[in-house]
Write a protein that holds these residues in place. Structure first.
Motif, PDB file in Angstrom:
ATOM      1  N   ARG A   9      -3.176  19.563 -25.097  1.00 28.05           N
ATOM      2  CA  ARG A   9      -4.436  19.533 -26.021  1.00 28.05           C
ATOM      3  C   ARG A   9      -4.895  19.077 -26.819  1.00 28.05           C
ATOM      4  NH1 ARG A   9      -3.558  25.016 -23.414  1.00 28.05           N
ATOM      5  NH2 ARG A   9      -3.006  25.638 -25.889  1.00 28.05           N
TER       6      ARG A   9
ATOM      7  N   HIS B 138       2.196  22.669 -23.340  1.00 31.93           N
ATOM      8  CA  HIS B 138       0.457  23.256 -22.664  1.00 31.93           C
ATOM      9  C   HIS B 138      -0.139  22.545 -23.834  1.00 31.93           C
ATOM     10  CE1 HIS B 138       0.397  23.817 -18.318  1.00 31.93           C
ATOM     11  NE2 HIS B 138       1.900  24.599 -19.120  1.00 31.93           N
ATOM     12  N   GLN B 139       0.059  22.828 -25.085  1.00 30.25           N
ATOM     13  CA  GLN B 139      -0.562  22.920 -26.335  1.00 30.25           C
ATOM     14  C   GLN B 139      -0.690  21.372 -26.892  1.00 30.25           C
ATOM     15  OE1 GLN B 139       1.048  25.306 -29.255  1.00 30.25           O
ATOM     16  NE2 GLN B 139       0.895  27.448 -27.849  1.00 30.25           N
TER      17      GLN B 139
ATOM     18  N   ASN C 253      -0.694  16.701 -17.745  1.00 32.39           N
ATOM     19  CA  ASN C 253      -1.588  17.256 -18.044  1.00 32.39           C
ATOM     20  C   ASN C 253      -3.011  15.806 -18.943  1.00 32.39           C
ATOM     21  OD1 ASN C 253      -2.601  20.380 -17.114  1.00 32.39           O
ATOM     22  ND2 ASN C 253      -0.740  19.886 -17.439  1.00 32.39           N
TER      23      ASN C 253
ATOM     24  N   ASN D 222      -4.671  14.838 -25.840  1.00 36.09           N
ATOM     25  CA  ASN D 222      -6.295  14.062 -25.635  1.00 36.09           C
ATOM     26  C   ASN D 222      -7.656  14.783 -26.252  1.00 36.09           C
ATOM     27  OD1 ASN D 222      -5.087  13.853 -22.807  1.00 36.09           O
ATOM     28  ND2 ASN D 222      -5.118  16.375 -22.855  1.00 36.09           N
ATOM     29  N   GLU D 223      -7.102  16.015 -27.113  1.00 34.10           N
ATOM     30  CA  GLU D 223      -8.271  15.521 -27.694  1.00 34.10           C
ATOM     31  C   GLU D 223      -8.035  14.437 -29.219  1.00 34.10           C
ATOM     32  OE1 GLU D 223      -8.205  19.534 -29.538  1.00 34.10           O
ATOM     33  OE2 GLU D 223      -8.675  20.143 -27.543  1.00 34.10           O
TER      34      GLU D 223
END
Length: 393
Positions: free
Chosen positions: A70, A66-67, A102, A73-74
């Motif tokens: 993120r 999950h990290q 995600n 995506n950023e």
């Protein structure tokens, strides 16, 4: 500049996938408009990765995936997943679906293993990756065929074939043999991580009773780490005992190391015959076979999927599974016929020159650029710039 994240095993991890990722990154970054960071998989979370690794995923910790999602995506415009079931956490590597589910940027998945009869969960993982990806790549035409047979026809337009890339070789066989002390030898070789699935016992048995002056068969590579963990060096010891039983000590040589890029290029340039004796058909991709063709070696291989695709048009010789007599006859044929050996080497080299990493990497860049890119909001842009400045500071 387009920023790309590649999720994979990475050097100094010693495996074909890590080598593939390093070579692909270096090839793609020949384009000055591209910047690539690696997102490395690790069982331990901490390894001696270099500065090209932006983030390390603890393969067995779901929160780490999950990290990573993120962060990707950023910071990035595109993401590439190098997919092998065994490198990700969870049963059949199911944790990778947490990233695929995600991501908000275009995803390209490269399938390095494509099975004819996957388990239900394996099929579900591949189905999700196919659905969430804007494009997927197989390294062989057979892989494209299998994917189109097994999955939703509506996804078929996403499936592309891009050949396995190879290094740029200088083809100076005489010099390479001299550097390795093999100038008086006819050289056959097999390289790669060693395990029972490689069929090396068939290769050794095929040399029994042969009269081949100056012949050397080099078996190059360390034992596969998974094999080492479960059974130690028992397979290598069995092969060594077989060599002794058949009185082949003067013909067969083990080189127990994971070669550097330059060492590998030198050995492949020096070899006359490359032997690929896999005992099973379901091998969709072989980097070792691709490299051997790229080096202009005369290849003898069992007819597993990738070999059947790659060795078309007389780029090599296919020898039947479990047929020692046929393998022996093909080795004798190339040893005794300089003309036939030169012909197969020429055909292999001619194809290999079209698959050097520079050209293959360009295919990946072109494919990524054909995908829709997200429009970043002002908030995303400010976050991206702020993060990048902190990183440089």
């Amino acid at each position: 500049m387009k920023k790309i994240a590649i999720i994979s095993t990475c050097p100094p991890q010693e495996c074909g996938l890590a080598t593939f990722t390093k070579d692909l990154k270096e090839g793609m970054e020949l384009d000055p408009s591209v910047h690539i960071d690696l997102i490395a998989l690790s069982k331990h979370g901490v390894e001696d990765f270099d500065e090209s690794v932006r983030f390390v995923i603890h393969r067995d910790r779901l929160d780490s995936y999950h990290q990573a999602a993120r962060l990707i995506n950023e910071e990035y415009d595109y993401c590439i997943i190098q997919h092998e079931f065994g490198i990700f956490g969870g049963v059949d590597g199911i944790f990778i679906t947490q990233i695929a589910n995600n991501l908000t940027i275009p995803l390209l998945t490269i399938f390095h293993t494509i099975l004819q009869t996957p388990s239900l969960q394996q099929k579900e993982i591949m189905e999700l990756l196919l659905e969430k990806s804007q494009a997927v790549v197989s390294l062989s035409p057979k892989g494209v065929e299998l994917l189109k047979e097994q999955f939703d026809p509506a996804q078929a337009g996403k499936i592309k074939f891009i050949p396995h890339g190879v290094p740029l070789f200088d083809y100076n066989q005489g010099l390479a043999k001299y550097k390795l002390g093999l100038q008086d030898n006819f050289v056959m070789m097999t390289f790669g991580l060693i395990g029972r699935s490689k069929g090396l016992e068939y290769a050794i048995k095929s040399l029994a009773g042969t009269d081949l002056p100056g012949f050397k068969y080099l078996i190059i590579g360390k034992t596969h780490p998974n094999v080492l963990a479960h059974e130690g060096e028992s397979y290598r010891f069995e092969l060594q005992n077989l060599i002794s039983q058949l009185n082949l000590e003067d013909k067969v040589v083990f080189i127990d190391k994971f070669l550097t890029d330059e060492e590998l290029k030198e050995y492949l340039t020096a070899c006359d015959i490359y032997l690929s004796p896999y005992p099973h058909e379901q091998q969709i991709s072989s980097g070792t076979l691709s490299f051997a063709v790229g080096a202009g070696a005369a290849v003898i291989s069992t007819p597993y999927w990738h070999a059947s695709d790659l060795l078309k048009d007389e780029r090599g010789i296919l020898t039947p599974f479990n047929d020692l007599e046929a393998m022996r006859a093909n080795i004798n044929l190339l040893y005794s016929s300089k003309r036939l050996l030169a012909w197969h080497r020429f055909k292999a080299r001619s194809y290999g020159e079209q698959t050097v990493w520079k050209k293959v990497a360009k295919m990946y860049i072109d494919l990524l650029q054909s995908l829709a890119t997200p429009v970043r909001s002002l908030v995303d842009y400010e976050k991206y710039v702020s993060f990048d400045l902190k990183r440089e500071a």
